[in-house]
Design a protein around this motif. Structure first.
Motif, short mmCIF file in Angstrom:
data_model
loop_
_atom_site.label_atom_id
_atom_site.label_comp_id
_atom_site.label_asym_id
_atom_site.label_seq_id
_atom_site.Cartn_x
_atom_site.Cartn_y
_atom_site.Cartn_z
N SER A 28 0.83 -1.21 0.00
CA SER A 28 0.00 0.00 0.00
C SER A 28 0.86 1.26 0.00
CB SER A 28 -0.93 0.00 1.22
OG SER A 28 -1.87 -1.03 1.13
N VAL A 29 1.90 1.27 0.84
CA VAL A 29 2.80 2.42 0.89
C VAL A 29 3.48 2.63 -0.46
CG1 VAL A 29 4.93 3.32 1.92
CG2 VAL A 29 3.21 2.23 3.37
N ASN A 30 3.92 1.52 -1.06
CA ASN A 30 4.60 1.59 -2.36
C ASN A 30 3.68 2.16 -3.44
OD1 ASN A 30 6.82 0.96 -4.18
ND2 ASN A 30 5.51 -0.67 -4.97
N ILE A 31 2.43 1.70 -3.46
CA ILE A 31 1.47 2.19 -4.46
C ILE A 31 1.18 3.67 -4.25
CG2 ILE A 31 -0.93 2.04 -5.26
CD1 ILE A 31 0.81 -0.20 -6.31
N LEU A 32 0.96 4.07 -2.99
CA LEU A 32 0.64 5.47 -2.69
C LEU A 32 1.79 6.41 -3.06
CD1 LEU A 32 -1.20 5.08 0.74
CD2 LEU A 32 -2.21 5.52 -1.49
N LYS A 33 3.00 5.89 -3.04
CA LYS A 33 4.16 6.71 -3.42
C LYS A 33 4.27 6.85 -4.94
CE LYS A 33 7.23 5.98 0.54
NZ LYS A 33 8.52 5.40 1.02
N LYS A 34 3.86 5.82 -5.66
CA LYS A 34 4.12 5.77 -7.11
C LYS A 34 2.98 6.26 -8.00
CE LYS A 34 7.68 2.19 -7.00
NZ LYS A 34 8.09 0.86 -7.50
N VAL A 35 1.75 6.25 -7.50
CA VAL A 35 0.64 6.70 -8.36
C VAL A 35 0.75 8.19 -8.62
CG1 VAL A 35 -0.98 4.87 -7.69
CG2 VAL A 35 -0.87 7.00 -6.34
N ASP A 36 0.03 8.64 -9.63
CA ASP A 36 0.08 10.06 -9.99
C ASP A 36 -0.83 10.91 -9.09
OD1 ASP A 36 1.77 9.87 -12.49
OD2 ASP A 36 0.16 8.49 -13.01
N VAL A 113 -9.07 -2.06 -12.73
CA VAL A 113 -9.22 -1.79 -11.30
C VAL A 113 -8.39 -2.81 -10.54
CG1 VAL A 113 -10.83 -1.67 -9.36
CG2 VAL A 113 -11.54 -0.86 -11.63
N VAL A 114 -7.50 -2.33 -9.67
CA VAL A 114 -6.59 -3.21 -8.93
C VAL A 114 -6.86 -3.08 -7.43
CG1 VAL A 114 -4.19 -3.84 -8.48
CG2 VAL A 114 -4.84 -2.87 -10.70
N PRO A 115 -7.51 -4.09 -6.81
CA PRO A 115 -7.79 -4.02 -5.37
C PRO A 115 -6.63 -4.57 -4.54
CG PRO A 115 -8.84 -5.96 -6.29
CD PRO A 115 -8.12 -5.28 -7.43
N LEU A 116 -6.28 -3.88 -3.46
CA LEU A 116 -5.27 -4.35 -2.53
C LEU A 116 -5.95 -4.85 -1.25
CD1 LEU A 116 -3.60 -2.53 -4.50
CD2 LEU A 116 -2.16 -1.95 -2.54
N PRO A 117 -5.42 -5.89 -0.61
CA PRO A 117 -5.99 -6.35 0.65
C PRO A 117 -5.54 -5.44 1.79
CG PRO A 117 -4.06 -7.66 0.11
CD PRO A 117 -4.28 -6.72 -1.05
N GLY A 118 -6.32 -5.44 2.85
CA GLY A 118 -5.92 -4.61 3.99
C GLY A 118 -6.97 -4.54 5.07
N ALA A 119 -6.84 -3.55 5.91
CA ALA A 119 -7.67 -3.43 7.11
C ALA A 119 -9.15 -3.21 6.79
CB ALA A 119 -7.17 -2.28 7.97
N CYS A 120 -10.01 -3.87 7.57
CA CYS A 120 -11.47 -3.70 7.46
C CYS A 120 -12.05 -3.96 8.84
CB CYS A 120 -12.04 -4.66 6.43
SG CYS A 120 -13.84 -4.59 6.30
N ALA A 121 -12.72 -2.97 9.41
CA ALA A 121 -13.24 -3.10 10.78
C ALA A 121 -14.21 -4.26 10.93
CB ALA A 121 -13.91 -1.79 11.20
N ALA A 122 -15.05 -4.46 9.91
CA ALA A 122 -16.06 -5.52 9.99
C ALA A 122 -15.41 -6.89 10.13
CB ALA A 122 -16.95 -5.48 8.75
N ILE A 123 -14.43 -7.19 9.29
CA ILE A 123 -13.77 -8.49 9.31
C ILE A 123 -12.90 -8.64 10.55
CG2 ILE A 123 -12.18 -10.01 8.09
CD1 ILE A 123 -14.94 -9.62 6.77
N THR A 124 -12.22 -7.58 10.94
CA THR A 124 -11.36 -7.64 12.13
C THR A 124 -12.19 -7.93 13.38
OG1 THR A 124 -9.91 -6.00 11.09
CG2 THR A 124 -9.58 -6.41 13.43
#
Length: 285
Positions: A28-36, A113-124
């Motif tokens: 996620s950090v890598n994508i947020l750094k590289k997108v426009d 569309v490229v989905p990344l896995p990560g935090a979700c309050a419902a599942i946690t």
């Protein structure tokens, strides 16, 4: 990052932490750094996260007010070859947050569309509920209006899957009171507050027990709340009359069991599966 196709940008769906900033993934950090561009529900809140990880990028706004207006603008940015990441204020984007329209239009325009896995309050919260997690339904926030809220909870009273709800702390006590009244005082529920934060609190018990805990504690007046409700365990199988079973026993002497069930079903107007399950349970076959 994935390669562009036909020089069209990619739309990344990037989850962000729901509390503890360390829960963000390296990807996620890598994508947020590289997108426009980064599209966010709350620019101020997202800026705090980006600063934490030394991410410098252009932020664009997308909320419930401007979503329809901004979507076409962002689709054009993608079609011009720019990669965009969409984030929510916290957790996985789109779920109870703006972005659905943008994703839908992206598909209409052949944008990947490229989905990344990560935090979700419902599942946690579900994982820590102590309730069955192999089958569940997510209902999000209950309606604000009292009658609609009651109607919604009433519609869930016989739901056999584990139920996940989000709730505001201001309405928490009232909602648990409705659960007690409509679904039942002894139905097991779990209430999770501020998941992943240092003041995280998870309480498990019946609706009646948890009301005693949250009603007299101002701590529950603030924060993000997730409610997990145990599914209905009642056996709602229709009863089979002794007369129907008698008919079945007579018919099965003249034919096979499958045919006997079909004929008994037609004579008595019963559901075939209900009849079959009853016969198996009674070891009649």
């Amino acid at each position: 990052m994935y390669k562009k196709k036909n020089n069209i940008g990619l739309l990344y769906i990037v989850p962000t932490p729901i509390g503890n900033l360390l829960d963000i993934t390296y990807r996620s950090v890598n994508i947020l750094k590289k997108v426009d561009f980064i599209i966010t529900e709350n620019i101020k809140h997202t800026s705090i996260l980006l600063n934490q990880f030394s991410i410098i990028n252009k932020l664009l706004s997308l909320n419930t007010i401007n979503e329809k207006k901004k979507t076409n603008q962002y689709i054009n940015i993608l079609k011009n070859g720019n990669n965009i990441a969409i984030v929510s204020k916290a957790g996985t984007p789109i779920i109870n947050d703006p972005g659905y329209i943008l994703v839908k239009h992206a598909y209409y325009n052949n944008i990947r569309v490229v989905p990344l896995p990560g935090a979700c309050a419902a599942i946690t919260a579900l994982c820590a509920s102590g309730l069955k997690a192999n089958q569940f339904c997510y209902e999000g926030f209950l309606p604000n209006k009292k009658k609609k809220c009651e109607k919604k909870i009433y519609s869930l009273r016989k739901e056999k899957r584990t139920i996940i709800l989000y709730e505001s702390p201001k309405r928490l006590i009232h909602t648990v009171q409705l659960i007690k009244k409509i679904i039942g005082a002894t139905r097991k529920i779990t209430i999770s507050k501020e998941i992943t934060k240092k003041w995280e609190n998870i309480q498990r018990g019946t609706a009646e027990q948890l009301l005693l805990i949250i009603s007299n504690d101002i701590y529950w007046k603030k924060g993000e709340i997730t409610i997990i409700i145990e599914g209905d365990k009642k056996n709602n199988t229709k009863t089979i009359s002794s007369q129907a079973l008698k008919i079945f026993n007579i018919i099965k002497k003249e034919t096979n069991n499958t045919t006997a069930i079909k004929i008994t079903k037609k004579i008595c107007g019963l559901n075939k599966n209900v009849l079959y399950n009853k016969i198996i349970k009674e070891n009649i076959l």
